[in-house]
Enzyme design. Sequence first.
Site, PDB file in Angstrom:
ATOM      1  N   PRO A 154       0.790  -1.222   0.000  1.00 49.45           N
ATOM      2  CA  PRO A 154       0.000   0.000   0.000  1.00 49.45           C
ATOM      3  C   PRO A 154       0.827   1.279   0.000  1.00 49.45           C
ATOM      4  CG  PRO A 154      -0.898  -1.550   1.572  1.00 49.45           C
ATOM      5  CD  PRO A 154       0.379  -2.155   1.059  1.00 49.45           C
ATOM      6  N   ASN A 155       0.382   2.201  -0.826  1.00 52.97           N
ATOM      7  CA  ASN A 155       0.893   3.580  -0.898  1.00 52.97           C
ATOM      8  C   ASN A 155       2.248   3.709  -1.577  1.00 52.97           C
ATOM      9  OD1 ASN A 155      -1.365   4.748   0.534  1.00 52.97           O
ATOM     10  ND2 ASN A 155      -0.561   3.756   2.354  1.00 52.97           N
TER      11      ASN A 155
ATOM     12  N   ARG B 249       5.036  11.194  -2.449  1.00 53.74           N
ATOM     13  CA  ARG B 249       4.592  11.002  -1.068  1.00 53.74           C
ATOM     14  C   ARG B 249       5.746  11.297  -0.101  1.00 53.74           C
ATOM     15  NH1 ARG B 249       4.444   4.955   1.454  1.00 53.74           N
ATOM     16  NH2 ARG B 249       3.424   5.481   3.420  1.00 53.74           N
TER      17      ARG B 249
ATOM     18  N   TYR C  87      10.793   9.452   1.862  1.00 59.12           N
ATOM     19  CA  TYR C  87      10.872   8.328   0.914  1.00 59.12           C
ATOM     20  C   TYR C  87      11.690   8.633  -0.346  1.00 59.12           C
ATOM     21  CZ  TYR C  87       7.212   6.338   3.846  1.00 59.12           C
ATOM     22  OH  TYR C  87       6.508   5.848   4.912  1.00 59.12           O
TER      23      TYR C  87
ATOM     24  N   ASN D 208       8.367  -5.079  -0.425  1.00 64.61           N
ATOM     25  CA  ASN D 208       8.167  -3.946   0.468  1.00 64.61           C
ATOM     26  C   ASN D 208       6.683  -3.961   0.821  1.00 64.61           C
ATOM     27  OD1 ASN D 208       7.730  -1.573   1.816  1.00 64.61           O
ATOM     28  ND2 ASN D 208       9.023  -0.334   0.484  1.00 64.61           N
TER      29      ASN D 208
ATOM     30  N   ALA E 106       2.917  -0.470   5.114  1.00 62.07           N
ATOM     31  CA  ALA E 106       2.409  -0.574   6.485  1.00 62.07           C
ATOM     32  C   ALA E 106       1.939  -1.990   6.826  1.00 62.07           C
ATOM     33  CB  ALA E 106       1.281   0.424   6.700  1.00 62.07           C
TER      34      ALA E 106
ATOM     35  N   GLU F 199      12.815  -8.595   2.662  1.00 59.88           N
ATOM     36  CA  GLU F 199      11.916  -7.478   2.963  1.00 59.88           C
ATOM     37  C   GLU F 199      12.713  -6.174   2.824  1.00 59.88           C
ATOM     38  OE1 GLU F 199      11.029  -7.167   7.109  1.00 59.88           O
ATOM     39  OE2 GLU F 199       9.237  -5.941   6.794  1.00 59.88           O
TER      40      GLU F 199
ATOM     41  N   HIS G 236      12.413  -1.877   3.266  1.00 58.85           N
ATOM     42  CA  HIS G 236      11.728  -0.622   3.591  1.00 58.85           C
ATOM     43  C   HIS G 236      12.628   0.507   3.113  1.00 58.85           C
ATOM     44  CE1 HIS G 236       8.481  -2.387   5.884  1.00 58.85           C
ATOM     45  NE2 HIS G 236       9.370  -3.195   6.436  1.00 58.85           N
TER      46      HIS G 236
ATOM     47  N   ARG H 106      11.692   6.029  13.146  1.00 57.09           N
ATOM     48  CA  ARG H 106      10.360   6.621  13.013  1.00 57.09           C
ATOM     49  C   ARG H 106       9.449   6.169  14.165  1.00 57.09           C
ATOM     50  NH1 ARG H 106       8.386   5.758   7.128  1.00 57.09           N
ATOM     51  NH2 ARG H 106       6.973   7.453   7.794  1.00 57.09           N
TER      52      ARG H 106
END
Length: 141
Positions: free
Chosen positions: A9-10, A17, A22, A70, A73, A94, A96, A103
């Site tokens: 998502p996103n 964004r 990012y 990735n 969330a 994985e 990110h 964060r």
Amino acid sequence: MNIRILNGPNLNLLGTREPEIYGAATLDEIIQGLCDAFPSVALTHFQSNHEGVLVDRVHEYRQYDGLVVNPGALGHYSYALADALRAVPRPKIEVHVSNVYRREAFRHTSVVAAACDGTISGLGADGYWAAVAILVRRLSV
Ligand code: DQA
């Protein structure tokens, strides 16, 4: 060698964004950069904002060589995605883009991390490059 890149998502909004977190590269630019960097690898990319669609896609990946994911969330709470990844007997990394450990506290937990061989966090778009390079190396021996 077939390596699949899966984004949750996103991540379709990369480049616009929160670029201070990012980065400025779009997802298309990142994927094109990977194709340019690894011309001998059959790279396929898929992005979805929907958990079930991602789970279905992971099931299809059972027949391929390696997976870079990735989860966005979903990585922090999706046991469904984690279980789907566990069912894929392939090397999985994985990624990110941001350093999730710098964060909010909820980003410090990944429920998919244990379903993957390793995690790369905080290296920006280079994280995808590093993940593919590691998979290529491992699948070549
Ligand atoms: C992310 C980190 C997640 O916490 C966040 O929800 C994302 C992107 C990253 O690539 O840094 O959507 O996975």
